[in-house]
Design a protein around this motif. Structure first.
Motif, PDB file in Angstrom:
ATOM      1  N   PRO A   7       8.998  -2.598 -13.810  1.00 50.09           N
ATOM      2  CA  PRO A   7       9.088  -1.550 -12.801  1.00 50.09           C
ATOM      3  C   PRO A   7       7.931  -0.566 -12.919  1.00 50.09           C
ATOM      4  N   LEU A  55      17.650   7.936  -4.964  1.00 48.48           N
ATOM      5  CA  LEU A  55      18.458   7.421  -3.856  1.00 48.48           C
ATOM      6  C   LEU A  55      19.848   7.011  -4.328  1.00 48.48           C
ATOM      7  N   ILE A  99       3.581   9.772  -9.440  1.00 47.52           N
ATOM      8  CA  ILE A  99       4.918   9.249  -9.684  1.00 47.52           C
ATOM      9  C   ILE A  99       5.779   9.301  -8.420  1.00 47.52           C
ATOM     10  N   PHE A 100       5.345  10.091  -7.428  1.00 48.03           N
ATOM     11  CA  PHE A 100       6.102  10.198  -6.177  1.00 48.03           C
ATOM     12  C   PHE A 100       5.621   9.209  -5.121  1.00 48.03           C
ATOM     13  N   GLU A 101       4.816   8.214  -5.540  1.00 48.69           N
ATOM     14  CA  GLU A 101       4.251   7.283  -4.559  1.00 48.69           C
ATOM     15  C   GLU A 101       5.337   6.709  -3.651  1.00 48.69           C
ATOM     16  N   PHE A 102       5.103   6.812  -2.361  1.00 45.35           N
ATOM     17  CA  PHE A 102       6.092   6.436  -1.361  1.00 45.35           C
ATOM     18  C   PHE A 102       5.511   5.299  -0.548  1.00 45.35           C
ATOM     19  N   ASN A 103       6.076   4.091  -0.703  1.00 46.61           N
ATOM     20  CA  ASN A 103       5.521   2.954   0.032  1.00 46.61           C
ATOM     21  C   ASN A 103       6.562   2.373   0.989  1.00 46.61           C
ATOM     22  N   ASN A 128       6.688   3.462 -12.368  1.00 48.03           N
ATOM     23  CA  ASN A 128       7.398   4.733 -12.565  1.00 48.03           C
ATOM     24  C   ASN A 128       7.927   5.306 -11.252  1.00 48.03           C
ATOM     25  N   TYR A 129       7.105   5.196 -10.169  1.00 44.94           N
ATOM     26  CA  TYR A 129       7.574   5.774  -8.898  1.00 44.94           C
ATOM     27  C   TYR A 129       8.751   4.968  -8.328  1.00 44.94           C
ATOM     28  N   ASP A 130       8.727   3.632  -8.564  1.00 42.17           N
ATOM     29  CA  ASP A 130       9.841   2.791  -8.123  1.00 42.17           C
ATOM     30  C   ASP A 130      11.138   3.265  -8.791  1.00 42.17           C
ATOM     31  N   LEU A 131      11.082   3.460 -10.106  1.00 39.47           N
ATOM     32  CA  LEU A 131      12.265   3.921 -10.834  1.00 39.47           C
ATOM     33  C   LEU A 131      12.720   5.287 -10.335  1.00 39.47           C
ATOM     34  N   GLY A 174      12.866  -1.893  -9.517  1.00 38.71           N
ATOM     35  CA  GLY A 174      13.300  -0.545  -9.906  1.00 38.71           C
ATOM     36  C   GLY A 174      14.768  -0.268  -9.623  1.00 38.71           C
ATOM     37  N   TRP A 202      12.210   6.879  -7.379  1.00 37.50           N
ATOM     38  CA  TRP A 202      12.830   6.866  -6.043  1.00 37.50           C
ATOM     39  C   TRP A 202      14.175   6.155  -6.076  1.00 37.50           C
ATOM     40  N   SER A 203      14.227   5.029  -6.808  1.00 38.76           N
ATOM     41  CA  SER A 203      15.492   4.282  -6.902  1.00 38.76           C
ATOM     42  C   SER A 203      16.585   5.161  -7.474  1.00 38.76           C
ATOM     43  N   VAL A 205      15.087   4.247   1.860  1.00 40.28           N
ATOM     44  CA  VAL A 205      15.564   5.520   2.407  1.00 40.28           C
ATOM     45  C   VAL A 205      16.361   5.260   3.687  1.00 40.28           C
ATOM     46  N   GLU A 265       0.844  -1.205   0.000  1.00 37.12           N
ATOM     47  CA  GLU A 265       0.000   0.000   0.000  1.00 37.12           C
ATOM     48  C   GLU A 265       0.873   1.246   0.000  1.00 37.12           C
ATOM     49  N   PRO A 266       0.486   2.274  -0.736  1.00 39.54           N
ATOM     50  CA  PRO A 266       1.243   3.516  -0.665  1.00 39.54           C
ATOM     51  C   PRO A 266       1.086   4.177   0.691  1.00 39.54           C
TER      52      PRO A 266
END
Lengths: 285, 186
Positions: B23, B34, A52-56, B25-28, A147, B30-31, A63, A44-45
């Motif tokens: 993948p 980082l 595109i900034f979804e942070f799960n 898009n958000y995974d790519l 990713g 953030w990866s 991080v 879940e996010p």
């Protein structure tokens, strides 16, 4: 963060079946055996869901890993002394391992110097992002979501292509890689498509997939062992509870195994990257 | 089974099947962010700084080794020099001793020669003095003995021997006899 709190709250209230249960009862309760599924990798996010900034959860784990990694090395670099302390000796051991066992072994001292910093970074990053899979409360490898492996593989891909073109020129690089010398002309009909696939698709794809697949498999194994233990201890009939001992032992063994795999995969990824860059720089194949 | 995975997998919206090798898009994103941060920090700060310390250490150790080698070379050179000096000093001492012995022998020889010469000269001088004194004694004796004898004889013989010519003859004869007698004796 609000999202996280909400999720937690609903989880607690739905599982506790009323206010009579306390925290520990909630913690050790379960509603049947949940087999791990691939969907664990699509959590879940927590923030910015759907954008595109979804942070799960996995991004959060990454991080944490990145912050710890950067903190350790920045502190080590800041306190680096000519006569090393114990902590610095450990850091130097890791750097020496990459330099001697990976880079100098394949490229030699002279050529390796230029790529040493990047390959060292690659190695320690993969180690740290892999090891989160066995760190309590993180419990998932940062590299188990495709990713990050893709980004790292693409970085290496761009690097070995540009280094090869820079050294041999575009024509020279393509000729050296797609038409390897010392082969009878007709063989090129077979060889050239294979080499093309190899250089432009298979190398980066296998790099990324090997790492992600290993980490996913490790995660599945661990979750299976510990979920089964939970089930056997708290849900199953008395006769089955002893089986839980077996599954928790297996979980412990697999945790050690996963530590080994985490290091091994980092080694494999780094050594293959070194080999690919080195192949691009080689004069004759 | 596929339906089960699909139902489990699509989170929230449940609109698509989750595929672990494709993948998002958000995974790519953030990866990438980082990894970029890590690469920048490592390649432009942490690793060069640590490398600098390592280089310093290598230099220090290398410097120490070079210094030690230099000290050793210097010590060896000093030893050689001392040995050479010692050999030279020994040779010189031997030469001085040899010279001294030579000189001493020379001095002794000179002394001996001089002593011999002195002795000869002294002996010669003394024999000359003796001769002269004897000559003198002979002359004085001759004169004295003559007058004494004459006196004595005149006392004994009296006036008979007053004649000068006879007297002189008699004395000479007596003296010649005396002299030949002395020579025969000596």
């Amino acid at each position: 963060m609000l999202n996280l709190a909400a999720t937690l709250m609903t989880a607690v209230s739905s599982d506790s079946e009323g206010a009579s249960k306390n925290f520990f009862e909630w913690l050790f309760s379960s509603n049947g055996f949940h087999a791990p599924s691939i969907a664990d990798l699509n959590p879940e996010p927590l923030l910015f869901g759907g954008t595109i900034f979804e942070f799960n959860r996995i991004t959060f784990v990454r991080v944490v890993a990145a912050v710890v990694l950067i903190a350790i090395f920045v502190i080590a670099a800041r306190n680096a002394k000519v006569v090393p302390g114990r902590g610095q000796a450990v850091i130097e051991f890791i750097l020496d391992f990459v330099r001697v066992q990976i880079v100098e072994q394949i490229m030699g001292e002279e050529r390796g110097k230029k790529y040493l910093a990047f390959l060292t970074t690659l190695f320690v990053t993969i180690v740290f992002f892999n090891i989160t899979g066995v760190v309590p409360f993180l419990n998932i490898a940062g590299t188990s979501l495709i990713g990050l492996p893709i980004i790292m593989a693409l970085w290496v891909y761009v690097m070995y292509l540009t280094e090869g073109v820079r050294k041999h020129g575009l024509g020279g690089f393509l000729k050296g890689n797609l038409f390897p010398p010392g082969v009878p002309k007709p063989i090129y009909i077979l060889l050239t498509p294979i080499e093309f696939l190899q250089v432009f698709i298979l190398r980066p794809a296998t790099l990324a997939l090997r790492l992600a697949a290993n980490m996913i498999a490790g995660h599945m194994l661990l979750v299976l062992c510990f979920a089964a233990t939970q089930y056997f201890f708290f849900e199953a009939s008395l006769a089955l509870k002893s089986v839980g001992v077996l599954s928790i032992t297996a979980g412990f063994a697999f945790t050690l195994f996963e530590i080994f795999v985490a290091l091994l995969q980092a080694y494999v990824f780094t050594i293959l990257s070194t080999v690919y860059i080195n192949l691009s720089l080689e004069d004759e194949h | 089974m596929g339906a089960f995975i699909a139902a489990e997998a699509g989170h929230g919206e449940g609109e698509s099947t989750f595929n672990p090798i494709l993948p998002t898009n958000y995974d790519l994103l953030w990866s990438f962010l980082l990894f970029l941060v890590i690469v920048v920090v490592f390649m432009y700060y942490a690793l060069p700084k640590i490398q600098k310390v390592l280089d310093e250490r290598a230099e220090l150790i290398q410097g120490g080794i070079t210094k030690a080698e230099q000290a050793q070379a210097e010590a060896a050179a000093a030893l050689d020099e001392y040995t050479a000096q010692l050999r030279e000093a020994r040779a010189e001492a031997a030469k001085i001793r040899e010279d001294a012995r030579h000189e001493a022998a020379q001095i002794v020889a000179d002394g001996r020669e001089k002593a011999v010469r002195d002795a000869e000269r002294i002996a010669e001088a003394s024999s000359k003095t003796i001769d002269a004194e004897r000559q003198q004694a002979v002359v004085s004796l001759r004169a004295e003995i003559g007058s004494l004898a004459t006196e004595l004889a005149s006392k004994i013989v009296g006036e008979s021997l007053a004649d000068d010519a006879r007297q002189q003859r008699l004395i000479d004869t007596f003296l010649d006899d005396l002299e030949s007698e002395t020579k025969a004796k000596g």
